[in-house]
Design an enzyme around this catalytic site. Structure first.
Site, PDB file in Angstrom:
ATOM      1  N   ASP A   1       0.872  -1.179   0.000  1.00  0.00           N
ATOM      2  CA  ASP A   1       0.000   0.000   0.000  1.00  0.00           C
ATOM      3  C   ASP A   1       0.908   1.228   0.000  1.00  0.00           C
ATOM      4  O   ASP A   1       2.146   1.104   0.010  1.00  0.00           O
ATOM      5  CB  ASP A   1      -0.933  -0.020   1.240  1.00  0.00           C
ATOM      6  CG  ASP A   1      -2.257   0.710   1.006  1.00  0.00           C
ATOM      7  OD1 ASP A   1      -2.213   1.904   0.634  1.00  0.00           O
ATOM      8  OD2 ASP A   1      -3.326   0.107   1.199  1.00  0.00           O
TER       9      ASP A   1
ATOM     10  N   ASN B   1      -6.268  -6.035  -5.107  1.00  0.00           N
ATOM     11  CA  ASN B   1      -7.460  -5.299  -4.684  1.00  0.00           C
ATOM     12  C   ASN B   1      -7.309  -3.777  -4.776  1.00  0.00           C
ATOM     13  O   ASN B   1      -8.298  -3.068  -4.917  1.00  0.00           O
ATOM     14  CB  ASN B   1      -7.754  -5.735  -3.229  1.00  0.00           C
ATOM     15  CG  ASN B   1      -8.505  -4.711  -2.429  1.00  0.00           C
ATOM     16  OD1 ASN B   1      -9.716  -4.586  -2.562  1.00  0.00           O
ATOM     17  ND2 ASN B   1      -7.791  -3.956  -1.603  1.00  0.00           N
TER      18      ASN B   1
ATOM     19  N   TYR C   1     -14.500   3.430 -15.669  1.00  0.00           N
ATOM     20  CA  TYR C   1     -14.351   2.469 -14.561  1.00  0.00           C
ATOM     21  C   TYR C   1     -14.810   1.084 -15.013  1.00  0.00           C
ATOM     22  O   TYR C   1     -14.144   0.069 -14.779  1.00  0.00           O
ATOM     23  CB  TYR C   1     -15.187   2.966 -13.376  1.00  0.00           C
ATOM     24  CG  TYR C   1     -15.090   2.119 -12.117  1.00  0.00           C
ATOM     25  CD1 TYR C   1     -13.982   2.203 -11.276  1.00  0.00           C
ATOM     26  CD2 TYR C   1     -16.130   1.260 -11.745  1.00  0.00           C
ATOM     27  CE1 TYR C   1     -13.903   1.437 -10.102  1.00  0.00           C
ATOM     28  CE2 TYR C   1     -16.065   0.502 -10.586  1.00  0.00           C
ATOM     29  CZ  TYR C   1     -14.950   0.591  -9.762  1.00  0.00           C
ATOM     30  OH  TYR C   1     -14.882  -0.159  -8.609  1.00  0.00           O
TER      31      TYR C   1
ATOM     32  N   LYS D   1     -12.819  -2.473 -15.207  1.00  0.00           N
ATOM     33  CA  LYS D   1     -13.254  -3.652 -14.441  1.00  0.00           C
ATOM     34  C   LYS D   1     -13.610  -4.813 -15.376  1.00  0.00           C
ATOM     35  O   LYS D   1     -13.389  -5.972 -15.045  1.00  0.00           O
ATOM     36  CB  LYS D   1     -14.433  -3.282 -13.534  1.00  0.00           C
ATOM     37  CG  LYS D   1     -14.032  -2.336 -12.384  1.00  0.00           C
ATOM     38  CD  LYS D   1     -12.970  -2.961 -11.483  1.00  0.00           C
ATOM     39  CE  LYS D   1     -12.717  -2.206 -10.202  1.00  0.00           C
ATOM     40  NZ  LYS D   1     -11.670  -2.796  -9.371  1.00  0.00           N
TER      41      LYS D   1
ATOM     42  N   ILE E   1     -19.857  -1.446  -1.175  1.00  0.00           N
ATOM     43  CA  ILE E   1     -19.287  -1.801   0.123  1.00  0.00           C
ATOM     44  C   ILE E   1     -18.920  -0.508   0.849  1.00  0.00           C
ATOM     45  O   ILE E   1     -18.305   0.393   0.250  1.00  0.00           O
ATOM     46  CB  ILE E   1     -18.013  -2.682  -0.059  1.00  0.00           C
ATOM     47  CG1 ILE E   1     -18.278  -3.848  -1.032  1.00  0.00           C
ATOM     48  CG2 ILE E   1     -17.512  -3.189   1.291  1.00  0.00           C
ATOM     49  CD1 ILE E   1     -19.357  -4.819  -0.628  1.00  0.00           C
TER      50      ILE E   1
ATOM     51  N   THR F   1     -16.805   1.545   2.440  1.00  0.00           N
ATOM     52  CA  THR F   1     -15.365   1.695   2.699  1.00  0.00           C
ATOM     53  C   THR F   1     -14.993   3.163   2.546  1.00  0.00           C
ATOM     54  O   THR F   1     -15.841   3.992   2.203  1.00  0.00           O
ATOM     55  CB  THR F   1     -14.528   0.906   1.672  1.00  0.00           C
ATOM     56  OG1 THR F   1     -14.704   1.527   0.390  1.00  0.00           O
ATOM     57  CG2 THR F   1     -14.938  -0.556   1.595  1.00  0.00           C
TER      58      THR F   1
HETATM   59  N1  LIG Z   1     -16.219  -0.047  -2.124  1.00  0.00           N
HETATM   60  C1  LIG Z   1     -17.014  -0.468  -3.105  1.00  0.00           C
HETATM   61  O1  LIG Z   1     -18.228  -0.269  -3.093  1.00  0.00           O
HETATM   62  C2  LIG Z   1     -16.418  -1.245  -4.261  1.00  0.00           C
HETATM   63  C3  LIG Z   1     -17.306  -1.850  -5.182  1.00  0.00           C
HETATM   64  C4  LIG Z   1     -16.778  -2.581  -6.239  1.00  0.00           C
HETATM   65  C5  LIG Z   1     -15.418  -2.702  -6.388  1.00  0.00           C
HETATM   66  N2  LIG Z   1     -14.575  -2.112  -5.482  1.00  0.00           N
HETATM   67  C6  LIG Z   1     -13.148  -2.275  -5.689  1.00  0.00           C
HETATM   68  O2  LIG Z   1     -12.565  -2.777  -4.505  1.00  0.00           O
HETATM   69  C7  LIG Z   1     -11.206  -2.343  -4.415  1.00  0.00           C
HETATM   70  C8  LIG Z   1     -10.948  -1.763  -3.042  1.00  0.00           C
HETATM   71  O3  LIG Z   1     -11.820  -0.688  -2.839  1.00  0.00           O
HETATM   72  P1  LIG Z   1     -12.142  -0.087  -1.395  1.00  0.00           P
HETATM   73  O4  LIG Z   1     -13.544   0.364  -1.441  1.00  0.00           O
HETATM   74  O5  LIG Z   1     -11.715  -1.024  -0.336  1.00  0.00           O
HETATM   75  O6  LIG Z   1     -11.209   1.221  -1.434  1.00  0.00           O
HETATM   76  P2  LIG Z   1     -10.313   1.930  -0.299  1.00  0.00           P
HETATM   77  O7  LIG Z   1     -10.060   3.285  -0.818  1.00  0.00           O
HETATM   78  O8  LIG Z   1     -10.946   1.782   1.033  1.00  0.00           O
HETATM   79  O9  LIG Z   1      -8.965   1.060  -0.322  1.00  0.00           O
HETATM   80  C9  LIG Z   1      -8.111   1.042  -1.442  1.00  0.00           C
HETATM   81  C10 LIG Z   1      -6.680   0.856  -0.984  1.00  0.00           C
HETATM   82  O10 LIG Z   1      -5.828   0.864  -2.161  1.00  0.00           O
HETATM   83  C11 LIG Z   1      -4.668   1.617  -1.851  1.00  0.00           C
HETATM   84  N3  LIG Z   1      -4.034   2.181  -3.051  1.00  0.00           N
HETATM   85  C12 LIG Z   1      -4.525   3.151  -3.848  1.00  0.00           C
HETATM   86  N4  LIG Z   1      -3.611   3.479  -4.777  1.00  0.00           N
HETATM   87  C13 LIG Z   1      -2.529   2.692  -4.570  1.00  0.00           C
HETATM   88  C14 LIG Z   1      -1.266   2.580  -5.204  1.00  0.00           C
HETATM   89  N5  LIG Z   1      -0.920   3.360  -6.233  1.00  0.00           N
HETATM   90  N6  LIG Z   1      -0.392   1.663  -4.736  1.00  0.00           N
HETATM   91  C15 LIG Z   1      -0.722   0.877  -3.667  1.00  0.00           C
HETATM   92  N7  LIG Z   1      -1.910   0.947  -3.019  1.00  0.00           N
HETATM   93  C16 LIG Z   1      -2.801   1.859  -3.463  1.00  0.00           C
HETATM   94  C17 LIG Z   1      -5.177   2.738  -0.953  1.00  0.00           C
HETATM   95  O11 LIG Z   1      -4.117   3.362  -0.233  1.00  0.00           O
HETATM   96  C18 LIG Z   1      -6.175   1.995  -0.072  1.00  0.00           C
HETATM   97  O12 LIG Z   1      -5.562   1.479   1.091  1.00  0.00           O
HETATM   98  C19 LIG Z   1     -10.995  -1.372  -5.580  1.00  0.00           C
HETATM   99  O13 LIG Z   1     -10.347  -2.060  -6.636  1.00  0.00           O
HETATM  100  C20 LIG Z   1     -12.403  -0.989  -5.977  1.00  0.00           C
HETATM  101  O14 LIG Z   1     -12.499  -0.638  -7.342  1.00  0.00           O
HETATM  102  C21 LIG Z   1     -15.048  -1.393  -4.423  1.00  0.00           C
END
Ligand SMILES: NC(=O)c1ccc[n+]([C@@H]2O[C@H](COP(=O)([O-])OP(=O)(O)OC[C@H]3O[C@@H](n4cnc5c(N)ncnc54)[C@H](O)[C@@H]3O)[C@@H](O)[C@H]2O)c1
Length: 252
Positions: free
Chosen positions: A34, A87, A153, A157, A186, A188
């Site tokens: 991260d 992720n 996006y 995906k 989700i 987050t």
């Molecule tokens: N939250 C949702 O509703 C949702 C829905 C569908 C898909 N997703 C996918 O799930 C994944 C995680 O999402 P989340 O909601 O937990 O987001 P989040 O923002 O809570 O966590 C994402 C993490 O990725 C890290 N990150 C970002 N850029 C980075 C980089 N350049 N190098 C290393 N780490 C990096 C961030 O520091 C963070 O800790 C993503 O791929 C997102 O597209 C999320």
């Protein structure tokens, strides 16, 4: 079973953090890649009471040299990699595609697609050597269907959905499986800021899931843990929606 070593990219927040906790509870040794260094100690502290050893490695997934250093770190520290949850991601860019800039295209493709690909190349090399591997990628409902304002996006995906299927076939005879999860909405750090800035949108996001509740990181984490287990070895090349029925169809 020997203790498994798992990588979680983006493991300091949201879905990734929830998965680190679940893996640590199950006794996995976990490496987090991260960039939010300031959050690392707190996540490691949270896992202290569990069996699995959790370590953090700063790794900006936009940078190939840092990705390589990250995997060298895993090799030096643990000598193997059994499981990986790709992720890390950010920002849902919602605008008509004609208004998208080149910079935004580079950013989204860079983190949501290229970083997955680069990590997978390293993961597959280590897992092939290991004779065992479980990879779980992160797509989205937007990787199965699209919606208004989400073309970029959604394209990224969908790329992960295709990548997952193709790589799964490449390694199907080598005790390596590759699957993807497609989370619904989700709650987050990706979504939480909307609570303050756009409360109407925030409420709408929760209702986007047919259950009309936000998913929580552990809803996803438990599926990732299942896909990491030996018992799931006949599941390969699948995209698993974890969304209370979001992509199943439309409701009245
Ligand atoms: N939250 C949702 O509703 C949702 C829905 C569908 C898909 N997703 C996918 O799930 C994944 C995680 O999402 P989340 O909601 O937990 O987001 P989040 O923002 O809570 O966590 C994402 C993490 O990725 C890290 N990150 C970002 N850029 C980075 C980089 N350049 N190098 C290393 N780490 C990096 C961030 O520091 C963070 O800790 C993503 O791929 C997102 O597209 C999320």
């Amino acid at each position: 079973m020997e203790k498994r070593v798992a990588l979680v990219t983006g493991g300091l927040s949201g879905i990734g953090k929830g998965t680190v906790l679940e893996l640590s509870k199950k006794g996995y040794d976990v490496v987090i890649f991260d960039i939010q260094d300031e959050k690392a100690d707190a996540v490691i502290e949270l896992c202290k009471e569990f069996k699995g050893n959790v370590v953090y490695k700063h790794c900006d997934l936009f940078k190939s040299n840092e990705i390589k250093e990250g995997f060298d770190f895993i090799q030096e520290k643990f000598g193997r990699l059994d499981c990986a949850f790709n992720n890390a991601g950010f920002g849902i860019l919602s605008k008509p595609f004609g208004e998208v800039t080149e910079k935004e295209i580079d950013m989204e493709l860079g983190i949501l697609v290229k970083a997955h690909m680069m990590c997978m190349i390293h993961e597959l090399r280590m897992m092939k050597e290991n004779g065992y591997g479980r990879i779980v990628n992160t797509t989205s409902g937007a990787g199965l269907v699209s919606s208004q304002g989400m073309a970029l996006y959604s394209a990224c995906k969908h790329a992960i959905s295709g990548l997952t299927k193709g790589v799964a076939l490449d390694y199907a005879t080598q005790n390596i499986t590759v699957n993807a999860i497609a989370p619904g909405t989700i709650e987050t750090e990706l979504i939480l800021p909307y609570k303050e800035t756009k409360p109407d949108e925030y409420a709408m996001w929760a209702k986007a899931n047919p259950s009309e509740r936000f998913g929580q990181p552990y809803d996803i984490a438990r599926v990732v843990v299942f896909l990491f287990e030996e018992d799931s070895d006949f599941i390969n090349g699948t995209i698993i929606p974890v969304d209370s029925g979001c992509v199943a169809g439309t409701r009245q």
